[in-house]
Design a protein around this motif. Structure first.
Motif, PDB file in Angstrom:
ATOM      1  N   LEU A 200     -28.838   8.899  28.346  1.00  0.00           N
ATOM      2  CA  LEU A 200     -27.993  10.084  28.295  1.00  0.00           C
ATOM      3  C   LEU A 200     -26.757   9.894  29.144  1.00  0.00           C
ATOM      4  O   LEU A 200     -26.858   9.594  30.336  1.00  0.00           O
ATOM      5  CB  LEU A 200     -28.769  11.311  28.791  1.00  0.00           C
ATOM      6  CG  LEU A 200     -27.988  12.618  28.926  1.00  0.00           C
ATOM      7  CD1 LEU A 200     -27.431  13.066  27.577  1.00  0.00           C
ATOM      8  CD2 LEU A 200     -28.871  13.712  29.536  1.00  0.00           C
ATOM      9  N   TRP A 201     -25.604  10.068  28.520  1.00  0.00           N
ATOM     10  CA  TRP A 201     -24.343  10.097  29.250  1.00  0.00           C
ATOM     11  C   TRP A 201     -24.028  11.550  29.577  1.00  0.00           C
ATOM     12  O   TRP A 201     -23.695  12.337  28.690  1.00  0.00           O
ATOM     13  CB  TRP A 201     -23.206   9.521  28.406  1.00  0.00           C
ATOM     14  CG  TRP A 201     -23.313   8.065  28.094  1.00  0.00           C
ATOM     15  CD1 TRP A 201     -24.274   7.189  28.507  1.00  0.00           C
ATOM     16  CD2 TRP A 201     -22.413   7.302  27.283  1.00  0.00           C
ATOM     17  NE1 TRP A 201     -24.035   5.930  28.013  1.00  0.00           N
ATOM     18  CE2 TRP A 201     -22.894   5.961  27.256  1.00  0.00           C
ATOM     19  CE3 TRP A 201     -21.243   7.612  26.576  1.00  0.00           C
ATOM     20  CZ2 TRP A 201     -22.252   4.960  26.537  1.00  0.00           C
ATOM     21  CZ3 TRP A 201     -20.600   6.610  25.862  1.00  0.00           C
ATOM     22  CH2 TRP A 201     -21.098   5.294  25.849  1.00  0.00           C
ATOM     23  N   ASP A 202     -24.154  11.940  30.831  1.00  0.00           N
ATOM     24  CA  ASP A 202     -23.861  13.324  31.206  1.00  0.00           C
ATOM     25  C   ASP A 202     -22.975  13.424  32.450  1.00  0.00           C
ATOM     26  O   ASP A 202     -22.680  14.520  32.921  1.00  0.00           O
ATOM     27  CB  ASP A 202     -25.134  14.137  31.407  1.00  0.00           C
ATOM     28  CG  ASP A 202     -26.061  13.557  32.463  1.00  0.00           C
ATOM     29  OD1 ASP A 202     -25.753  12.477  33.025  1.00  0.00           O
ATOM     30  OD2 ASP A 202     -27.111  14.175  32.723  1.00  0.00           O
ATOM     31  N   LYS A 203     -22.550  12.282  32.982  1.00  0.00           N
ATOM     32  CA  LYS A 203     -21.593  12.285  34.080  1.00  0.00           C
ATOM     33  C   LYS A 203     -20.193  12.462  33.487  1.00  0.00           C
ATOM     34  O   LYS A 203     -19.817  11.767  32.537  1.00  0.00           O
ATOM     35  CB  LYS A 203     -21.667  10.968  34.843  1.00  0.00           C
ATOM     36  CG  LYS A 203     -20.581  10.765  35.885  1.00  0.00           C
ATOM     37  CD  LYS A 203     -20.646   9.362  36.475  1.00  0.00           C
ATOM     38  CE  LYS A 203     -19.496   9.093  37.419  1.00  0.00           C
ATOM     39  NZ  LYS A 203     -19.501   7.711  37.943  1.00  0.00           N
ATOM     40  N   ILE A 204     -19.408  13.386  34.045  1.00  0.00           N
ATOM     41  CA  ILE A 204     -18.069  13.648  33.518  1.00  0.00           C
ATOM     42  C   ILE A 204     -17.064  13.668  34.663  1.00  0.00           C
ATOM     43  O   ILE A 204     -17.202  14.437  35.619  1.00  0.00           O
ATOM     44  CB  ILE A 204     -17.994  14.989  32.760  1.00  0.00           C
ATOM     45  CG1 ILE A 204     -19.116  15.088  31.728  1.00  0.00           C
ATOM     46  CG2 ILE A 204     -16.622  15.151  32.093  1.00  0.00           C
ATOM     47  CD1 ILE A 204     -19.161  16.431  31.014  1.00  0.00           C
ATOM     48  N   LYS A 205     -16.044  12.849  34.558  1.00  0.00           N
ATOM     49  CA  LYS A 205     -14.972  12.835  35.538  1.00  0.00           C
ATOM     50  C   LYS A 205     -14.030  14.014  35.294  1.00  0.00           C
ATOM     51  O   LYS A 205     -14.031  14.614  34.212  1.00  0.00           O
ATOM     52  CB  LYS A 205     -14.195  11.520  35.438  1.00  0.00           C
ATOM     53  CG  LYS A 205     -14.994  10.290  35.840  1.00  0.00           C
ATOM     54  CD  LYS A 205     -14.153   9.033  35.730  1.00  0.00           C
ATOM     55  CE  LYS A 205     -14.930   7.805  36.175  1.00  0.00           C
ATOM     56  NZ  LYS A 205     -14.115   6.570  36.051  1.00  0.00           N
ATOM     57  N   PRO A 206     -13.210  14.378  36.283  1.00  0.00           N
ATOM     58  CA  PRO A 206     -12.234  15.467  36.081  1.00  0.00           C
ATOM     59  C   PRO A 206     -11.335  15.188  34.883  1.00  0.00           C
ATOM     60  O   PRO A 206     -10.986  14.043  34.590  1.00  0.00           O
ATOM     61  CB  PRO A 206     -11.438  15.462  37.390  1.00  0.00           C
ATOM     62  CG  PRO A 206     -12.374  14.881  38.397  1.00  0.00           C
ATOM     63  CD  PRO A 206     -13.181  13.846  37.657  1.00  0.00           C
TER      64      PRO A 206
END
Length: 226
Positions: A200-206
């Protein structure tokens, strides 16, 4: 109110994504419109155009086939009562957002992974609603339409959100963040334990935002389809 759920799959869907969709639809009137084995943008246009022909559908919720959507997301999007609402999610493993904003905090680029729209918003678009034959590049502070790269992926979402921005009716951002499932390991064939492993890709940068307001060049190919 009835929700038309548009699932633009090109041939397969993550089972967890479908579970998320159904969880979000609990208690709502809805109908699901599918695409199977179609290219981009046909897999978006065909189910969407079918859904628009049914006057009972008031809202149109596009969910791509690999999305992670938290419970309560659709309810939050509906409660915003905006013509079009999108959720943020990463498009790379290290968390690059699919959204781009201008210095006024307006969205001019965004994806279509989790996008809710009203009929009135969609009626502003000429047919076909989604196109993948126009690309953009930034030159000297202006975005110009260019000849599309034949090896480019998508483009339908960039043009779609760009047209909303040009009309002065940009897509709005929901506070709930989503993610994407990616196949990490394909299950072995011919054994009972051969299950697919997903990450799961759930890290989000600004969200990237220009320090100065950037404007779009008046390219006839863009403005002829507004």
């Amino acid at each position: 109110m009835r929700i038309a759920v548009i699932i633009p799959s090109r041939g397969q869907i993550v089972s967890k994504t479908f579970e998320h969709i159904l969880n979000n639809l609990t208690g709502l009137e809805y109908r699901i419109y599918w695409a199977h084995g179609l290219d981009i943008p046909t897999c978006f246009n065909k189910p969407l155009e079918t859904a628009l022909r049914d006057s009972n559908n008031t809202h149109f919720w596009i969910v791509e086939d690999d999305m992670m959507i938290p419970d309560g997301t659709l309810e939050e999007m509906l409660d915003m009562t905006e013509p079009a609402v999108v959720c943020d999610y990463p498009v790379t493993k290290d968390g690059i957002s699919h959204i781009k904003k201008d210095s006024n905090d307006d969205i001019y680029f965004c994806g279509t992974g989790c996008l809710l729209m009203t009929r009135e918003f969609l009626n502003e678009y000429k047919k076909p609603i989604f196109r993948s034959d126009i690309a953009f590049e930034l030159r000297g502070g202006l975005y110009y339409a260019t000849d599309p790269n034949p090896h480019a992926f998508a483009l339908h979402d960039v043009l779609f959100s760009m047209l909303a921005y040009l009309r002065g009716n940009p897509i709005q951002l929901c506070k709930i963040k989503c993610g994407q499932y990616k196949l990490a390991e394909e299950g072995a064939v011919g054994v009972n334990a051969g299950v697919h492993k997903l990450e799961l890709w759930d890290k989000i940068k600004p969200i990237e935002k220009f320090s100065e307001h950037k404007y779009l060049a008046k390219d006839s190919r863009i403005y002829s389809i507004i």
